[in-house]
Design an enzyme around this catalytic site. Sequence first.
Site, PDB file in Angstrom:
ATOM      1  N   CYS A  79       0.811  -1.216   0.000  1.00 36.16           N
ATOM      2  CA  CYS A  79       0.000   0.000   0.000  1.00 36.16           C
ATOM      3  C   CYS A  79       0.849   1.273   0.000  1.00 36.16           C
ATOM      4  O   CYS A  79       1.399   1.633  -1.029  1.00 36.16           O
ATOM      5  CB  CYS A  79      -0.985  -0.073   1.161  1.00 36.16           C
ATOM      6  SG  CYS A  79      -2.458   0.893   0.849  1.00 36.16           S
ATOM      7  N   HIS A 176      -3.528  -5.531   1.584  1.00 37.15           N
ATOM      8  CA  HIS A 176      -2.704  -5.853   2.751  1.00 37.15           C
ATOM      9  C   HIS A 176      -2.606  -7.367   2.988  1.00 37.15           C
ATOM     10  O   HIS A 176      -3.371  -7.902   3.806  1.00 37.15           O
ATOM     11  CB  HIS A 176      -3.308  -5.189   3.995  1.00 37.15           C
ATOM     12  CG  HIS A 176      -3.038  -3.728   4.094  1.00 37.15           C
ATOM     13  ND1 HIS A 176      -2.062  -3.182   4.892  1.00 37.15           N
ATOM     14  CD2 HIS A 176      -3.612  -2.684   3.461  1.00 37.15           C
ATOM     15  CE1 HIS A 176      -2.042  -1.871   4.770  1.00 37.15           C
ATOM     16  NE2 HIS A 176      -2.986  -1.538   3.907  1.00 37.15           N
ATOM     17  N   GLU A 178      -0.551  -8.944   4.676  1.00 36.05           N
ATOM     18  CA  GLU A 178      -0.091  -9.265   6.037  1.00 36.05           C
ATOM     19  C   GLU A 178      -1.253  -9.316   7.037  1.00 36.05           C
ATOM     20  O   GLU A 178      -1.087  -9.807   8.149  1.00 36.05           O
ATOM     21  CB  GLU A 178       0.974  -8.251   6.483  1.00 36.05           C
ATOM     22  CG  GLU A 178       0.478  -6.937   7.056  1.00 36.05           C
ATOM     23  CD  GLU A 178      -0.030  -5.950   5.996  1.00 36.05           C
ATOM     24  OE1 GLU A 178      -0.262  -6.354   4.847  1.00 36.05           O
ATOM     25  OE2 GLU A 178      -0.206  -4.763   6.352  1.00 36.05           O
TER      26      GLU A 178
END
Length: 180
Positions: A79, A176, A178
């Site tokens: 991002c 994202h 993660e």
Amino acid sequence: MNVGVLSVQGAFAEMAAYWRRRGAEVFEIRQRVDLSRKIDLLALPGGESTVQGKLLADLGLFAPLKERIDGGLHVFAVCAGLILLAEKIEDAERCAEARPSCWFGVLPVAVRRNAYGRQLGSFKTVGTFDGRPGVPMTFIRAPAITVISPQVEVLSVFNGQPTAVRWKNITAFTWHPELN
Ligand code: GLN
């Protein structure tokens, strides 16, 4: 693997946790001295790209990190991290505080920040990543990749636009990974 997580602003704790879960040796990059450690992969977290870029310059991290990225250090960018890597930020004139040295500009794509508007600012979807279907994808005030060089490999797509890409030593996401 030794993963250095840029930890000046944003979702660096989530990024560090993600790499620890994957068995990596993780350390935070907050100041120049942190770059004396052995590093196999640089992780650039989500957050506010204008603030991160300004802090990179102010803390003296920008030039040494750029040199390493240019030298082939593996980079995993999410991002805001992707925005810092993009060659062109379409709405850069809107980031009044951004200076030309505030982003790395090494990934041959153009991005538009906060591309999904207010209502769809943050959302979840499920898509195909690198040929694997069923991957949860969380977008948080995400940028869109609006122009992409043909040499850049596209790993995922949403609404007809690339959302994850691989180029040389860089893997970068507008969503994202993660968090899921
Ligand atoms: N909107 C942020 C920016 O423009 C990026 C958001 C994020 O990293 N999740 O920098």
